[in-house]
Motif scaffolding. Structure first.
Motif, PDB file in Angstrom:
ATOM      1  N   PHE A 193      -4.577   5.670   7.858  1.00 49.30           N
ATOM      2  CA  PHE A 193      -3.395   5.370   7.051  1.00 49.30           C
ATOM      3  C   PHE A 193      -3.027   3.897   7.215  1.00 49.30           C
ATOM      4  CE2 PHE A 193      -3.128   9.915   7.512  1.00 49.30           C
ATOM      5  CZ  PHE A 193      -2.735  10.298   6.246  1.00 49.30           C
TER       6      PHE A 193
ATOM      7  N   ALA B   6      -0.434   2.327   8.142  1.00 51.19           N
ATOM      8  CA  ALA B   6       0.290   1.973   9.372  1.00 51.19           C
ATOM      9  C   ALA B   6      -0.625   1.909  10.593  1.00 51.19           C
ATOM     10  CB  ALA B   6       1.407   2.978   9.621  1.00 51.19           C
ATOM     11  N   GLU B   7      -1.823   2.478  10.446  1.00 47.44           N
ATOM     12  CA  GLU B   7      -2.759   2.461  11.578  1.00 47.44           C
ATOM     13  C   GLU B   7      -3.688   1.242  11.538  1.00 47.44           C
ATOM     14  OE1 GLU B   7      -3.241   7.269  12.216  1.00 47.44           O
ATOM     15  OE2 GLU B   7      -4.362   6.305  10.617  1.00 47.44           O
TER      16      GLU B   7
ATOM     17  N   LYS C 112      -7.692   6.829  -0.432  1.00 47.39           N
ATOM     18  CA  LYS C 112      -6.877   7.257  -1.568  1.00 47.39           C
ATOM     19  C   LYS C 112      -6.095   6.097  -2.169  1.00 47.39           C
ATOM     20  CE  LYS C 112      -6.902  12.016  -0.136  1.00 47.39           C
ATOM     21  NZ  LYS C 112      -6.212  13.142   0.467  1.00 47.39           N
TER      22      LYS C 112
ATOM     23  N   LEU D  23       0.862  -1.192   0.000  1.00 45.52           N
ATOM     24  CA  LEU D  23       0.000   0.000   0.000  1.00 45.52           C
ATOM     25  C   LEU D  23       0.888   1.229   0.000  1.00 45.52           C
ATOM     26  CD1 LEU D  23      -2.562  -1.174   2.710  1.00 45.52           C
ATOM     27  CD2 LEU D  23      -2.796  -1.305   0.231  1.00 45.52           C
ATOM     28  N   LEU D  24       0.341   2.347  -0.427  1.00 47.76           N
ATOM     29  CA  LEU D  24       1.131   3.578  -0.426  1.00 47.76           C
ATOM     30  C   LEU D  24       1.010   4.202   0.970  1.00 47.76           C
ATOM     31  CD1 LEU D  24       0.169   4.950  -3.944  1.00 47.76           C
ATOM     32  CD2 LEU D  24       1.788   3.183  -3.314  1.00 47.76           C
ATOM     33  N   PRO D  25       2.096   4.220   1.737  1.00 42.90           N
ATOM     34  CA  PRO D  25       2.003   4.543   3.165  1.00 42.90           C
ATOM     35  C   PRO D  25       1.539   5.955   3.497  1.00 42.90           C
ATOM     36  CG  PRO D  25       4.303   4.401   2.480  1.00 42.90           C
ATOM     37  CD  PRO D  25       3.480   3.945   1.325  1.00 42.90           C
ATOM     38  N   HIS D  26       1.755   6.911   2.576  1.00 45.14           N
ATOM     39  CA  HIS D  26       1.394   8.297   2.893  1.00 45.14           C
ATOM     40  C   HIS D  26      -0.011   8.670   2.413  1.00 45.14           C
ATOM     41  CE1 HIS D  26       5.291   9.210   4.502  1.00 45.14           C
ATOM     42  NE2 HIS D  26       5.828   8.596   3.464  1.00 45.14           N
ATOM     43  N   LEU D  27      -0.734   7.688   1.890  1.00 45.91           N
ATOM     44  CA  LEU D  27      -2.102   7.960   1.455  1.00 45.91           C
ATOM     45  C   LEU D  27      -3.079   7.175   2.326  1.00 45.91           C
ATOM     46  CD1 LEU D  27      -1.793   7.847  -2.452  1.00 45.91           C
ATOM     47  CD2 LEU D  27      -1.788   9.842  -0.984  1.00 45.91           C
ATOM     48  N   THR D  28      -4.247   7.763   2.537  1.00 46.64           N
ATOM     49  CA  THR D  28      -5.268   7.099   3.364  1.00 46.64           C
ATOM     50  C   THR D  28      -5.803   5.872   2.630  1.00 46.64           C
ATOM     51  OG1 THR D  28      -6.977   8.452   2.384  1.00 46.64           O
ATOM     52  CG2 THR D  28      -6.019   9.257   4.447  1.00 46.64           C
TER      53      THR D  28
END
Lengths: 230, 378
Positions: free
Chosen positions: A132, A134-135, A102, A94-99
């Protein structure tokens, strides 16, 4: 229908050159759920990479309804992937800086799919769409990866050990989601696994060893994700 | 120790930056000190005026170029440390979990001072290569007595040794600040900036979201891209004017420094953007995004910063030369009139557009070369 004929793939050069795929031929029908089963080094992931157009083949042919991959340029392959396929990997990517929302939009935009809420609801993550990666737990992250792939409305979905990094409970949950969504939406699903129990959930099991198909089994006694051993 | 001397070598951008700063500063400060030594030999008002102007020029050039490059070096050092901690967060998290203190890990970052030292020493030696010709040109007029080159060892201490020690201390201090976070965050690689883009109510496309996310994720790179354009614009335009105002050698020196700084900074910025987004770009390509879309999401967000940097560079060089001509050299005979050179500005802009867009296009094409199967074998 996907028609694979005499597929060959080599790795390495000189003395270290070896055949990763050795004259593999098989036909996969539309809407079918196929599992490629094999031990580590059997060539199953290479097979998935080549038939999905991520990696070039050295010999043979892969045709999707008569459209052959080996003759396609890089641009045509990109277009092919854009219009036909989606992927789910063991490590989610997954793209870590996108929710979550997104990340799912990454697949949805390619299919001009404006409403991603139904697909988020289908994987049970509508409530967590603003979180995100990571959460989220590992199982939830994999469900985001599933939503991202499904939002693309693919004709063929490729999965490389999708439950490999998950515990039993979460693994069963994710597998159950996949099986139900495939049955409901009727796309072709090709999954690579080394787990013979997981293979029991498929319509057909293709066994691989040393780069060759060593057996194809029609799975008349198809099981659910909660009926198999783990 | 997690940070090695090999990691310090990767900071070649800092070495180039400090090399340029020390070359210019040592050249002018050495001349300044030699000039100061002949103050008693100035015996008429015309010579005194030129002498004061030369002294002022040396001070202004050192303060402006040295200060500007030193500040940029600090930003670059902070950027490298932050990038290093982000990309090695798991290893650092393991060390912290094992009981290593922040200071014990942070002191390893002192090796980054070596890149400053190597740049400073090269710059110091380079300035002595240029010095004979520089003095020869400065001695060309007959108003001030000829000056011979003297070596001032205090400049070696102030321009080579002290910066290396200072930057080592800054590196340790800054890394201590960055390491001051729960080790579970480091182990998970949780970025602190994440919260800022949580609002997902906008209807932007994925590519636009990705573009904003890339910009937010590495804000320092906006500065570097703008700085790169600033150097290109200011130094090239200034070098053209310097040919008339000072000498061809000065013009050439400024041109070379400008081009080296511009390309080094741009290279560092763009390769960092691409490397840190390699996995995202690969996933985009796996899903069928075209390389033009990948380039747009990763690189195009920096374009406004580049052109703003170019404009600031043009204004800066004009203001600086205006000050030099109108204030520093006011009343000195034979100083040519200076006006903003529009043709040179337009030619520099055209060159910048070709170079910048060409480099971005080439990097966009290089995204095609990232092997897609790499992501599946990780």
């Amino acid at each position: 229908m996907i028609e694979i004929k005499n597929l060959t793939k080599y790795y390495g050069r000189g003395e270290s050159r070896f055949k990763a795929l050795d004259d593999v031929s098989v036909r996969i029908n539309d809407g079918e759920f196929v599992v490629i089963l094999g031990a580590s080094g059997s060539g199953k992931s290479t097979f998935l990479n080549v038939i999905s157009g991520l990696e070039a083949m050295d010999g043979g042919s892969v045709a999707y309804d008569g459209q052959t991959l080996e003759r396609m340029s890089e641009k045509e392959l990109t277009k092919f992937r854009r219009e036909n396929t989606a992927y789910i990997f063991q490590q989610y990517y997954l793209l870590p800086h996108l929710t979550v929302e997104k990340n799912v939009r990454m697949g949805a935009d390619l299919a001009h799919n404006k409403d991603i809420l139904p697909v988020l609801e289908a994987v049970g993550l509508a409530e967590k769409r603003r979180k995100f990666p990571a959460e989220l737990s590992g199982g939830e992250q994999q469900r985001v990866a599933i939503a991202r792939a499904l939002a693309k409305n693919p004709r063929v979905l490729f999965l490389d050990e999708p439950t490999g990094a998950l515990d039993e409970k979460t693994g069963r949950l994710v597998l159950d989601y996949m099986i139900n969504l495939q049955a409901k939406q009727d796309f072709t699903m090709i999954m690579v696994t080394h787990n013979a129990n997981i293979a029991q959930t498929a319509d057909r099991i293709i066994k691989m060893n040393s780069g060759k198909i060593v057996g194809i089994t029609e799975n008349a006694d198809k099981k659910t994700a909660y009926e198999i051993g783990w | 120790m997690i940070v090695s001397i090999k990691d310090s070598v990767k900071l070649f951008g800092i070495s180039i930056m400090t090399c340029c700063a020390v070359t210019v500063c040592n050249l002018f400060l050495n001349y300044y000190l030699d000039l100061a030594a002949i103050a008693d030999l100035i015996d008429n008002p015309v010579s005194q005026m030129l002498y004061d102007a030369q002294m002022m020029t040396a001070k202004v050039v050192c303060a402006v170029s040295g200060g500007c490059l030193a500040a940029t070096t600090v930003v670059m050092l902070f950027f490298y440390i932050k990038h290093y901690i982000d990309s090695h967060s798991r290893e650092i998290g393991i060390l912290k979990a094992l009981g290593y203190s922040d200071f014990k890990i942070a002191r390893g970052f002192s090796v980054f001072g070596l890149s400053v030292f190597s740049g400073c020493i090269i710059g110091y030696l380079l300035s002595f290569v240029l010095m004979p010709r520089f003095y020869e040109l400065q001695n060309a007029d007959d108003y001030i007595p000829d000056i011979a080159i003297s070596i001032h060892w205090e400049l070696f201490v102030f321009l080579v040794l002290l910066p290396a020690v200072a930057f080592s201390l800054i590196a340790v201090g800054y890394s201590m600040i960055k390491l001051n976070q729960p080790c579970v965050n480091l182990l998970k690689g949780v970025a602190k900036e994440q919260g800022k883009s949580r609002d997902g109510r906008d209807k932007k496309s994925f590519v636009e979201d990705m573009k904003s996310s890339v910009l937010r994720g590495r804000k320092t790179l906006i500065f570097f891209i703008a700085f790169s354009a600033f150097c290109f614009s200011a130094m090239i335009q200034m070098s053209a004017s310097m040919k008339d105002l000072a000498s061809e050698m000065m013009g050439f020196m400024i041109f070379i420094i400008g081009v080296v700084l511009a390309f080094t900074t741009l290279y560092i910025a763009v390769t960092t953007v691409i490397r840190s987004n390699q996995q995202s770009v690969t996933m985009m390509r796996v899903f069928g995004y075209e390389s033009a879309e990948c380039k747009r999401s990763v690189l195009d967000g920096y374009r406004p910063a580049a052109y703003i940097g170019f404009v600031i560079g043009s204004v800066y060089q004009y203001a600086l030369l205006r000050i030099m001509v109108d204030i520093v050299f006011a009343g000195v005979e034979g100083v040519p009139a200076y006006e903003f050179d529009f043709p040179v500005c337009l030619i520099t802009l055209a060159a910048f557009i070709v170079v910048y867009e060409g480099i971005m296009f080439a990097y966009g094409q290089s995204m095609k070369e990232i092997p897609l199967k790499q992501i599946m074998s990780e």
